[in-house]
Write an enzyme that holds these catalytic residues in place. Structure first.
Site, PDB file in Angstrom:
ATOM      1  N   ASN A   1       1.202 -18.284  16.848  1.00 51.67           N
ATOM      2  CA  ASN A   1       0.755 -18.392  18.267  1.00 51.67           C
ATOM      3  C   ASN A   1       1.833 -17.698  18.917  1.00 51.67           C
ATOM      4  OD1 ASN A   1      -1.642 -19.960  18.136  1.00 51.67           O
ATOM      5  ND2 ASN A   1      -0.519 -21.920  18.739  1.00 51.67           N
TER       6      ASN A   1
ATOM      7  N   HIS B   1      -9.538 -21.928  18.758  1.00 48.62           N
ATOM      8  CA  HIS B   1      -9.314 -20.330  18.721  1.00 48.62           C
ATOM      9  C   HIS B   1     -11.003 -19.608  18.622  1.00 48.62           C
ATOM     10  CE1 HIS B   1      -4.927 -20.456  18.125  1.00 48.62           C
ATOM     11  NE2 HIS B   1      -5.325 -21.569  17.578  1.00 48.62           N
TER      12      HIS B   1
HETATM   13  C1  HEM Z   1      -2.354 -29.758  11.951  1.00 54.39           C
HETATM   14  C2  HEM Z   1      -2.325 -28.802  12.755  1.00 54.39           C
HETATM   15  C3  HEM Z   1      -3.368 -27.654  12.809  1.00 54.39           C
HETATM   16  C4  HEM Z   1      -4.561 -27.625  12.409  1.00 54.39           C
HETATM   17  C5  HEM Z   1      -5.204 -28.707  11.464  1.00 54.39           C
HETATM   18  C6  HEM Z   1      -5.298 -26.551  12.773  1.00 54.39           C
HETATM   19  C7  HEM Z   1      -6.392 -26.159  12.297  1.00 54.39           C
HETATM   20  C8  HEM Z   1      -6.960 -24.953  12.650  1.00 54.39           C
HETATM   21  C9  HEM Z   1      -8.459 -24.611  12.371  1.00 54.39           C
HETATM   22  C10 HEM Z   1      -9.539 -25.611  11.854  1.00 54.39           C
HETATM   23  C11 HEM Z   1      -8.834 -23.495  12.778  1.00 54.39           C
HETATM   24  C12 HEM Z   1     -10.082 -22.447  12.739  1.00 54.39           C
HETATM   25  C13 HEM Z   1     -10.092 -21.686  11.589  1.00 54.39           C
HETATM   26  C14 HEM Z   1     -11.304 -20.964  11.304  1.00 54.39           C
HETATM   27  O1  HEM Z   1     -12.306 -21.337  11.721  1.00 54.39           O
HETATM   28  O2  HEM Z   1     -11.117 -19.779  10.485  1.00 54.39           O
HETATM   29  C15 HEM Z   1      -7.480 -22.863  13.318  1.00 54.39           C
HETATM   30  C16 HEM Z   1      -7.425 -21.680  13.764  1.00 54.39           C
HETATM   31  C17 HEM Z   1      -6.213 -21.318  14.369  1.00 54.39           C
HETATM   32  N1  HEM Z   1      -4.961 -21.723  14.368  1.00 54.39           N
HETATM   33 FE1  HEM Z   1      -4.878 -23.818  13.952  1.00 54.39          FE
HETATM   34  N2  HEM Z   1      -4.304 -25.697  13.437  1.00 54.39           N
HETATM   35  C18 HEM Z   1      -3.225 -26.494  13.419  1.00 54.39           C
HETATM   36  C19 HEM Z   1      -1.861 -25.883  14.255  1.00 54.39           C
HETATM   37  C20 HEM Z   1      -1.947 -24.856  14.498  1.00 54.39           C
HETATM   38  C21 HEM Z   1      -0.583 -24.331  15.027  1.00 54.39           C
HETATM   39  C22 HEM Z   1       1.025 -25.065  15.006  1.00 54.39           C
HETATM   40  C23 HEM Z   1      -0.723 -22.956  15.048  1.00 54.39           C
HETATM   41  C24 HEM Z   1       0.399 -22.014  15.432  1.00 54.39           C
HETATM   42  C25 HEM Z   1       1.337 -21.733  14.845  1.00 54.39           C
HETATM   43  C26 HEM Z   1      -2.212 -22.472  14.911  1.00 54.39           C
HETATM   44  C27 HEM Z   1      -2.880 -21.228  14.933  1.00 54.39           C
HETATM   45  C28 HEM Z   1      -3.913 -20.958  14.640  1.00 54.39           C
HETATM   46  C29 HEM Z   1      -4.473 -19.697  14.910  1.00 54.39           C
HETATM   47  C30 HEM Z   1      -3.912 -18.389  15.577  1.00 54.39           C
HETATM   48  C31 HEM Z   1      -5.952 -19.870  14.784  1.00 54.39           C
HETATM   49  C32 HEM Z   1      -6.810 -18.686  14.689  1.00 54.39           C
HETATM   50  C33 HEM Z   1      -6.886 -17.811  13.570  1.00 54.39           C
HETATM   51  C34 HEM Z   1      -7.720 -16.723  13.868  1.00 54.39           C
HETATM   52  O3  HEM Z   1      -7.529 -15.803  14.340  1.00 54.39           O
HETATM   53  O4  HEM Z   1      -8.926 -16.762  13.037  1.00 54.39           O
HETATM   54  N3  HEM Z   1      -2.727 -23.623  14.476  1.00 54.39           N
HETATM   55  N4  HEM Z   1      -6.518 -23.871  13.174  1.00 54.39           N
END
Ligand code: HEM
Length: 532
Positions: free
Chosen positions: A143, A65
């Site tokens: 999402n 992201h």
């Molecule tokens: C085990 C599954 C997942 C892991 C380990 C994971 C991990 C991460 C990590 C490490 C980030 C970066 C966060 C940052 O640097 O601030 C991130 C961002 C993000 N993830 Fe996940 N994620 C997973 C599943 C999902 C799922 C299922 C969704 C949707 C519902 C999702 C939606 C997002 C969104 C929207 C961001 C961006 C947040 C922002 O705008 O700063 N992720 N995720």
């Protein structure tokens, strides 16, 4: 003693350029040198401060992201969940009163590529909302698509590695993507969405959002229900064909950020309604899917969407880096009245977000204005890089940075209501859930697509799969056949034509209707999409 002219210079200098030490910068064009052609000097503080800060302008980008756009606004509650008072299901204060407004910050994003990648890529879109509630922050990190690729957090790093560019060539490769997906059949439903027009929303304003994972709502009695959260845009939903996306990308790779920014500047504030789907807490053996499986939709006829409030975005950030780049959302950030379920992805995500943010932004990332709660924050935390807030309060004996204490300091808070204390038993194990049903809902989704969406899906799949190893193609075709007869047939036919060179595989006729015919039809109709 300063004379009058010194004082008037000081007055003027208040509005002029300074360095970070507050010293006026009187020369900002030339470094200090011995003579105007001579070597530079090392004690040139202004220059060294300027250049060394510049050298550190970037923090590591998000591991996923990376590319995003953000905006401020508010959430307004309806006071009800469907026809019932909100309090029936949850004691979370932000939902209770009709018309109650809670400030929010929202960040939309693409997932796989970096901070300046095109916004037209086929990818899920992030929809992360930070509610600054009176009980502290609540982050709903979602999402645009209501399901996900995998159901167990253990698989997330492998999945992202396969989707990101090849570590040798640095080129994104459909074979890596489909190698992982064909070996992980639970991805089939999500890929059915992603390779359809739903994989390229036209912009951020005209897309849905969803918390995807299952949470719990908890009421005053400590009673919980399972819940899914979804955002529905009042602007309607609009998705792009591959061809349209390519045309936009050729001219503007920032189109979604620009669209959001300009709409808000023009006072055309985007709005979404927040809905919940509710299910009694439990295993639900009568369903052919597990309510904690994030690769599944909860059928709307059994679990209706109940409106709970609306989101309005009415202010652009003043500074992209300070607000959008440094914002930090996480699934562990819940308020009283909202709780975790045992959804394995939710549990895995909850560790990951704050872990990465301590690395990406720094140990004190929660002190930054965009991330800090807008309530009193009274911790006994000390030190860490860039700490500037002191929580200890003079009236409470400021030397007491521990608890419990007879001498002062902060005392534990009173609980708001009865704790939700689910009973859990079982062997510690590493096993998949029982009801996997990997392709059934994908077949239903395919059958609900309009013809232009089906044609795009097949065309995009053929385009990517035709460059993959035959074993990967065979595995994927088996899944398509299992999902739906027509889906399987059209994919097989498309891949055979691509193999025989009868089709350039990206735009040629596939199945009954060619992608381009379907695209033209969609253009005529303006492709507003029905929500699934
Ligand atoms: C085990 C599954 C997942 C892991 C380990 C994971 C991990 C991460 C990590 C490490 C980030 C970066 C966060 C940052 O640097 O601030 C991130 C961002 C993000 N993830 Fe996940 N994620 C997973 C599943 C999902 C799922 C299922 C969704 C949707 C519902 C999702 C939606 C997002 C969104 C929207 C961001 C961006 C947040 C922002 O705008 O700063 N992720 N995720």
């Amino acid at each position: 003693m300063a004379d009058k002219s010194d004082r008037s210079k000081q007055e003027k200098n208040k509005e002029r350029l300074t360095n970070r030490q507050g010293h006026p910068v009187t020369q900002n064009q030339n470094i200090r040198t011995v003579g105007n052609r001579g070597p530079g000097t090392l004690e040139n503080y202004d220059y060294i401060e300027k250049i060394s800060h510049f050298d550190r302008e970037r923090v590591p980008e998000r591991v996923v992201h990376g590319r995003g756009a953000g905006a401020h606004g508010y959430f307004e509650a309806y006071g009800k969940i469907g026809d019932e008072p909100a309090s029936k299901y949850t004691r979370a204060k932000l939902f209770q009163e009709k018309g109650k407004r809670t400030p929010v910050f929202v960040r939309f994003s693409t997932v796989i590529h970096g901070t300046h990648s095109p916004e037209t890529l086929r990818d899920p879109r992030g929809f992360a909302v930070k509610f600054y509630t009176e009980d502290g922050n609540w982050d709903l990190v979602g999402n645009n698509i209501k399901i996900f690729f995998v159901r167990d957090a253990m698989k997330f790093p492998d999945m992202i590695h396969a989707f990101k560019p090849d570590p040798v060539t640095n080129i994104q490769d459909p074979e890596r993507f489909f190698d992982f997906c064909a070996s992980s059949p639970e991805t089939f439903h999500m890929v059915t969405f992603i390779h359809s027009p739903w994989g390229i929303p036209a912009n951020y304003r005209q897309m849905q959002g969803s918390g995807v994972n299952t949470y719990k709502l908890v009421n005053d009695d400590g009673k919980a229900v399972l819940v899914k959260f979804h955002w529905e845009p009042n602007q309607g939903i609009k998705n792009l064909t591959q061809k349209e996306a390519e045309e936009i990308q050729g001219q503007n790779f920032n189109h979604a950020t620009q669209d959001l920014y300009e709409a808000i500047e023009e006072g055309n504030y985007p709005e979404w309604e927040l809905y919940v789907q509710i299910m009694e807490d439990g295993e639900h053996p009568e369903l052919d899917f597990d309510p904690l499986d994030d690769t599944k939709l909860w059928p709307e006829d059994q679990f209706p969407w109940l409106p709970v409030g609306k989101l309005v975005l009415d202010k652009n950030p003043d500074d992209y880096f300070a607000e959008v780049e440094q914002s930090a959302f996480g699934t562990g950030v819940l308020v009283d009245g909202i709780d975790f379920s045992d959804d394995k992805m939710l549990q895995g995500r909850t560790f990951s977000y704050s872990d990465t943010q301590r690395h990406r932004v720094g140990a004190n990332y929660l002190q930054l204005p965009i991330n800090r709660a807008r309530t009193e924050v009274n911790t006994n935390q000390e030190g860490g890089n860039m700490r500037y807030e002191v929580d200890r309060e003079p009236s409470k004996n400021p030397a007491i940075n521990y608890e419990p204490s007879i001498l002062g300091g902060y005392e534990e808070a009173e609980p708001y209501g009865k704790d939700h204390e689910p009973y859990v038993e079982g062997n510690l194990t590493r096993e998949s859930i029982d009801r996997t049903s990997n392709t059934k809902q994908a077949g239903e989704t395919f059958r609900q697509f309009e013809e232009w969406e089906k044609a795009e899906l097949i065309s995009n799949l053929v385009n990517d799969l035709s460059v993959c190893d035959q074993r990967i193609q065979d595995r994927w075709m088996e899944l398509a056949e299992e999902a739906d007869e027509e889906y399987g047939l059209r994919l097989r036919e498309g891949l055979e034509k691509a193999k025989n060179g009868m089709d350039d595989s990206s735009r040629g006729p596939i199945g009954n209707t060619s992608a381009s015919e379907a695209t033209e039809k969609a253009e005529r109709e303006g492709h507003e999409a029905d929500p699934y």
